[in-house]
Scaffold this active site. Sequence first.
Site, PDB file in Angstrom:
ATOM      1  N   CYS A 192     -36.535  -2.618   7.483  1.00 54.50           N
ATOM      2  CA  CYS A 192     -36.810  -4.035   7.693  1.00 54.50           C
ATOM      3  C   CYS A 192     -35.731  -4.848   6.977  1.00 54.50           C
ATOM      4  O   CYS A 192     -35.161  -4.417   5.980  1.00 54.50           O
ATOM      5  CB  CYS A 192     -38.159  -4.506   7.180  1.00 54.50           C
ATOM      6  SG  CYS A 192     -39.541  -3.659   7.921  1.00 54.50           S
TER       7      CYS A 192
ATOM      8  N   ARG B 109     -31.253  -2.655  10.177  1.00 58.02           N
ATOM      9  CA  ARG B 109     -32.327  -2.197   9.290  1.00 58.02           C
ATOM     10  C   ARG B 109     -33.651  -2.008  10.021  1.00 58.02           C
ATOM     11  O   ARG B 109     -34.606  -1.456   9.474  1.00 58.02           O
ATOM     12  CB  ARG B 109     -32.546  -3.202   8.151  1.00 58.02           C
ATOM     13  CG  ARG B 109     -31.313  -3.454   7.324  1.00 58.02           C
ATOM     14  CD  ARG B 109     -31.609  -4.478   6.259  1.00 58.02           C
ATOM     15  NE  ARG B 109     -32.432  -3.935   5.224  1.00 58.02           N
ATOM     16  CZ  ARG B 109     -31.987  -3.347   4.128  1.00 58.02           C
ATOM     17  NH1 ARG B 109     -30.704  -3.248   3.925  1.00 58.02           N
ATOM     18  NH2 ARG B 109     -32.818  -2.868   3.236  1.00 58.02           N
TER      19      ARG B 109
ATOM     20  N   TRP C 184     -38.984  -2.641  11.043  1.00 57.45           N
ATOM     21  CA  TRP C 184     -39.075  -1.222  11.399  1.00 57.45           C
ATOM     22  C   TRP C 184     -40.506  -0.845  11.032  1.00 57.45           C
ATOM     23  O   TRP C 184     -40.859  -0.796   9.854  1.00 57.45           O
ATOM     24  CB  TRP C 184     -38.063  -0.400  10.607  1.00 57.45           C
ATOM     25  CG  TRP C 184     -38.062   1.044  11.007  1.00 57.45           C
ATOM     26  CD1 TRP C 184     -37.409   1.613  12.060  1.00 57.45           C
ATOM     27  CD2 TRP C 184     -38.758   2.115  10.347  1.00 57.45           C
ATOM     28  NE1 TRP C 184     -37.658   2.960  12.103  1.00 57.45           N
ATOM     29  CE2 TRP C 184     -38.482   3.308  11.066  1.00 57.45           C
ATOM     30  CE3 TRP C 184     -39.587   2.199   9.237  1.00 57.45           C
ATOM     31  CZ2 TRP C 184     -38.995   4.538  10.707  1.00 57.45           C
ATOM     32  CZ3 TRP C 184     -40.108   3.444   8.873  1.00 57.45           C
ATOM     33  CH2 TRP C 184     -39.801   4.589   9.615  1.00 57.45           C
TER      34      TRP C 184
ATOM     35  N   ASN D 198     -40.096  -6.352   3.097  1.00 54.22           N
ATOM     36  CA  ASN D 198     -39.414  -5.094   3.404  1.00 54.22           C
ATOM     37  C   ASN D 198     -39.944  -4.056   2.418  1.00 54.22           C
ATOM     38  O   ASN D 198     -39.901  -4.285   1.216  1.00 54.22           O
ATOM     39  CB  ASN D 198     -37.898  -5.274   3.224  1.00 54.22           C
ATOM     40  CG  ASN D 198     -37.160  -3.958   3.194  1.00 54.22           C
ATOM     41  OD1 ASN D 198     -37.596  -2.985   3.816  1.00 54.22           O
ATOM     42  ND2 ASN D 198     -36.051  -3.900   2.476  1.00 54.22           N
ATOM     43  N   GLY D 199     -40.468  -2.935   2.933  1.00 50.11           N
ATOM     44  CA  GLY D 199     -40.996  -1.904   2.037  1.00 50.11           C
ATOM     45  C   GLY D 199     -42.437  -1.591   2.402  1.00 50.11           C
ATOM     46  O   GLY D 199     -42.887  -1.885   3.499  1.00 50.11           O
TER      47      GLY D 199
ATOM     48  N   GLU E 135     -25.462  19.046  11.691  1.00 50.67           N
ATOM     49  CA  GLU E 135     -25.062  17.646  11.890  1.00 50.67           C
ATOM     50  C   GLU E 135     -24.866  17.342  13.388  1.00 50.67           C
ATOM     51  O   GLU E 135     -25.274  16.289  13.866  1.00 50.67           O
ATOM     52  CB  GLU E 135     -23.770  17.374  11.089  1.00 50.67           C
ATOM     53  CG  GLU E 135     -23.189  15.980  11.236  1.00 50.67           C
ATOM     54  CD  GLU E 135     -24.113  14.839  10.810  1.00 50.67           C
ATOM     55  OE1 GLU E 135     -25.159  15.091  10.189  1.00 50.67           O
ATOM     56  OE2 GLU E 135     -23.794  13.690  11.136  1.00 50.67           O
TER      57      GLU E 135
ATOM     58  N   LYS F  94     -27.018  14.542  15.353  1.00 45.03           N
ATOM     59  CA  LYS F  94     -26.398  13.442  16.099  1.00 45.03           C
ATOM     60  C   LYS F  94     -26.929  13.419  17.529  1.00 45.03           C
ATOM     61  O   LYS F  94     -27.264  12.367  18.056  1.00 45.03           O
ATOM     62  CB  LYS F  94     -24.865  13.585  16.161  1.00 45.03           C
ATOM     63  CG  LYS F  94     -24.070  13.272  14.940  1.00 45.03           C
ATOM     64  CD  LYS F  94     -23.981  11.814  14.570  1.00 45.03           C
ATOM     65  CE  LYS F  94     -25.093  11.453  13.647  1.00 45.03           C
ATOM     66  NZ  LYS F  94     -24.866  11.583  12.237  1.00 45.03           N
TER      67      LYS F  94
ATOM     68  N   GLU G 271     -30.689  12.224  17.616  1.00 48.15           N
ATOM     69  CA  GLU G 271     -30.956  10.819  17.317  1.00 48.15           C
ATOM     70  C   GLU G 271     -30.370   9.877  18.363  1.00 48.15           C
ATOM     71  O   GLU G 271     -30.927   8.820  18.627  1.00 48.15           O
ATOM     72  CB  GLU G 271     -30.553  10.419  15.891  1.00 48.15           C
ATOM     73  CG  GLU G 271     -29.101  10.438  15.548  1.00 48.15           C
ATOM     74  CD  GLU G 271     -28.832   9.993  14.086  1.00 48.15           C
ATOM     75  OE1 GLU G 271     -27.813  10.419  13.545  1.00 48.15           O
ATOM     76  OE2 GLU G 271     -29.627   9.229  13.516  1.00 48.15           O
TER      77      GLU G 271
ATOM     78  N   HIS H 245     -33.702  36.418  14.561  1.00 47.98           N
ATOM     79  CA  HIS H 245     -34.969  36.428  13.819  1.00 47.98           C
ATOM     80  C   HIS H 245     -35.997  35.470  14.407  1.00 47.98           C
ATOM     81  O   HIS H 245     -36.930  35.068  13.727  1.00 47.98           O
ATOM     82  CB  HIS H 245     -34.704  36.119  12.341  1.00 47.98           C
ATOM     83  CG  HIS H 245     -33.781  37.104  11.709  1.00 47.98           C
ATOM     84  ND1 HIS H 245     -34.154  38.417  11.467  1.00 47.98           N
ATOM     85  CD2 HIS H 245     -32.476  37.002  11.337  1.00 47.98           C
ATOM     86  CE1 HIS H 245     -33.120  39.071  10.952  1.00 47.98           C
ATOM     87  NE2 HIS H 245     -32.097  38.237  10.866  1.00 47.98           N
TER      88      HIS H 245
ATOM     89  N   LYS I 136     -31.027   1.986  10.008  1.00 51.63           N
ATOM     90  CA  LYS I 136     -29.867   2.449   9.249  1.00 51.63           C
ATOM     91  C   LYS I 136     -30.216   2.790   7.802  1.00 51.63           C
ATOM     92  O   LYS I 136     -29.760   3.769   7.243  1.00 51.63           O
ATOM     93  CB  LYS I 136     -28.802   1.353   9.300  1.00 51.63           C
ATOM     94  CG  LYS I 136     -27.509   1.713   8.633  1.00 51.63           C
ATOM     95  CD  LYS I 136     -26.687   2.602   9.523  1.00 51.63           C
ATOM     96  CE  LYS I 136     -25.414   3.079   8.883  1.00 51.63           C
ATOM     97  NZ  LYS I 136     -25.011   4.374   9.449  1.00 51.63           N
TER      98      LYS I 136
HETATM   99  C1  AGP Z   1     -27.605   9.714  10.163  1.00 51.33           C
HETATM  100  O1  AGP Z   1     -27.061   9.690  11.430  1.00 51.33           O
HETATM  101  C2  AGP Z   1     -28.958   9.245  10.045  1.00 51.33           C
HETATM  102  N1  AGP Z   1     -29.190   8.035  10.694  1.00 51.33           N
HETATM  103  C3  AGP Z   1     -29.699   9.503   8.753  1.00 51.33           C
HETATM  104  O2  AGP Z   1     -29.966  10.863   8.744  1.00 51.33           O
HETATM  105  C4  AGP Z   1     -29.054   9.117   7.403  1.00 51.33           C
HETATM  106  O3  AGP Z   1     -27.948   9.913   7.153  1.00 51.33           O
HETATM  107  C5  AGP Z   1     -30.097   9.259   6.285  1.00 51.33           C
HETATM  108  O4  AGP Z   1     -31.155   8.385   6.536  1.00 51.33           O
HETATM  109  C6  AGP Z   1     -29.541   9.028   4.906  1.00 51.33           C
HETATM  110  O5  AGP Z   1     -29.056   7.738   4.751  1.00 51.33           O
HETATM  111  P1  AGP Z   1     -28.114   7.358   3.547  1.00 51.33           P
HETATM  112  O6  AGP Z   1     -26.848   8.133   3.691  1.00 51.33           O
HETATM  113  O7  AGP Z   1     -27.897   5.882   3.697  1.00 51.33           O
HETATM  114  O8  AGP Z   1     -28.839   7.713   2.290  1.00 51.33           O
END
Ligand code: AGP
Length: 605
Positions: free
Chosen positions: A2, A27, A74, A98-99, A478, A482, A485, A501, A600
């Site tokens: 948020c 956010r 959010w 926010n929170g 990773e 990617k 998401e 396994h 983000k």
């Molecule tokens: C990455 O593509 C993500 N959106 C997410 O995993 C992110 O890396 C994670 O939330 C950690 O965020 P930070 O690096 O700001 O701590």
Amino acid sequence: MCGIIGIASNKSVSMNIINSLKKLEYRGYDSAGLATLTNESINEKKCSGRVEELEKILFKTPSEGNIGIGHVRWATHGVPNVINAHPHSSEQVSVVHNGIIENSDEIKKELEAKGIKFKSQTDTEVVTLLITEALKINKPLESVFETLKKLKGSFALGIIFKNFSNIIIGARRGSPLAVGYSKEENYIGSDSYALKSMTNKISYLDDGELCVLTKDEVNFYNKNLKKINKKILIMSEDEYSIDKGEYKHFMFKEIMEQPETVKNCIDEYVDSLKNNINILNFPIDPQKINKIVLIGCGTAYNSCITAKYWLEELTSIDVEIDIASEFRYRKLKFNSNNLYIFVSQSGETADTAAALDICKKNNVKTCSIVNVIESTIARNSDWVLPIHAGTEIGVASTKAFLGQLTVLYILCLKLAFVRQDINEKTYIKNISNLKKLPDAIKKCLAGENNVQLMAKEFITAKGSMFLGRGSSFPIALEGALKLKELSYLHAEGYPAGEMKHGPLALIEEGLPVIVIAPKDKYFEKTISNMQEVIARGGKILFITDNKKESLNENIRFGLRVPHIDNLLSPILLTLPLQMLAYHVALIKNCDVDKPRNLAKSVTVE
Ligand code: AGP
């Protein structure tokens, strides 16, 4: 998550609130809203979805008022609809938040028992109603102060009052809150970027602090409501230079910027003339480091795993890695000779910040590797190594990942050298390989057309697997992260040797399997695992830096990245995977910069 904004001015504030909310959308983008004070009444406008929708509402029915607050959400408590959108107002008070208020259910029951009615499903509304109750006997600041005493959780708040039409109160516990200053106008915002077009003079609230803004002044109070002074920071233009330029999406721009951002990072840490790394002031004597513990979430955690391979390869230090949301709840044995490293792009991730707090309480030395240097995590750690990647707007992290890897690699090299785990010749050779990285990244990015073709292999895919061994394993994780998401397609990252396994059962005719196989000590083993997948009908998309490997008919698609050195291959192998996720998302018509359900900066636990 948020984003919140508040403006106290001598002119109408609604359009500036909208502009700031657009900057805060990274956010959260489930709903948006604002409230202004007009003729001593609270005027709320809210919508589900993006700030664009809110702007349309304002074009039809403008909101006047020289004092106002705004919010992008959010969702945590309650579905993302108009009723649950912020601000949450009573007749007297309007609140953006926010929170999370952890004890909101309890407070809600108490208030309902007194006959007080709730409109939304949110945790925020308890704040509005508690302040409304407190205002019956207190002034605004005391009412907020009394309310804060009853709240558990972590949050930042912005509050306006019907009968006190010249003030905004801001409060911070856990979630960040910046204050901005200008002539006849003052601001609060979740970050300084939101205030960018209005001011470059910024202060940050620390935990437990409050502020009272009018258009002419800002007063700060500590957690005991004692007046305090705050330092004003002047933000440089560089810290603010963000737009999409010629690109359609921030994410693609950020992918393409990587040769430059990695070069900046190397230039900050490497003294090219002396062939040395300028990392000094270790919080623990490097010789005495017993263990390094690396902690992060999501992409940042994938950086930690990669660094584990590097530290093991280059140094004699014991290494442990942990996901912050696990670390913070485990029964750990802390050791003052351990160095705890926190990796975070935003520096505001709630779980990582909480894990850092636990380390601080246990009196151990902490280091943070962050992009946002004025962030909570950076400010709370003993030692900060910035990644110098510049602001990252795309929700999916790309250039920050490469920045984290670059700094972690540089740190490993320096540690290895000062501890005499590697000799000077190896140290200098590794530094010179590192300097080749920006050009090699450029070459990888030039292969975009091939990646675009590879992306077509996902048009009908129901899922996918990413396989790698050694330091290619975190890169497989990773790549899978990617893809999921951005394109909402199921993707699993696995160590290639682990397939037999269990996960091999998932392989069926035509399932895309991305095999990441640099020419390192694992190469032949990875190829054997690939054969096992081929034998079961998997469609192989092969990524390597091995010039000799000929791509045979069993490999549906092959991509080659340049080879510099085995240690650096995870960095180069990341690039096609970032571009792949981007192009699959485009094919599937997904919102690349703002993937569904995400944000983000993850400031909830
Ligand atoms: C990455 O593509 C993500 N959106 C997410 O995993 C992110 O890396 C994670 O939330 C950690 O965020 P930070 O690096 O700001 O701590």
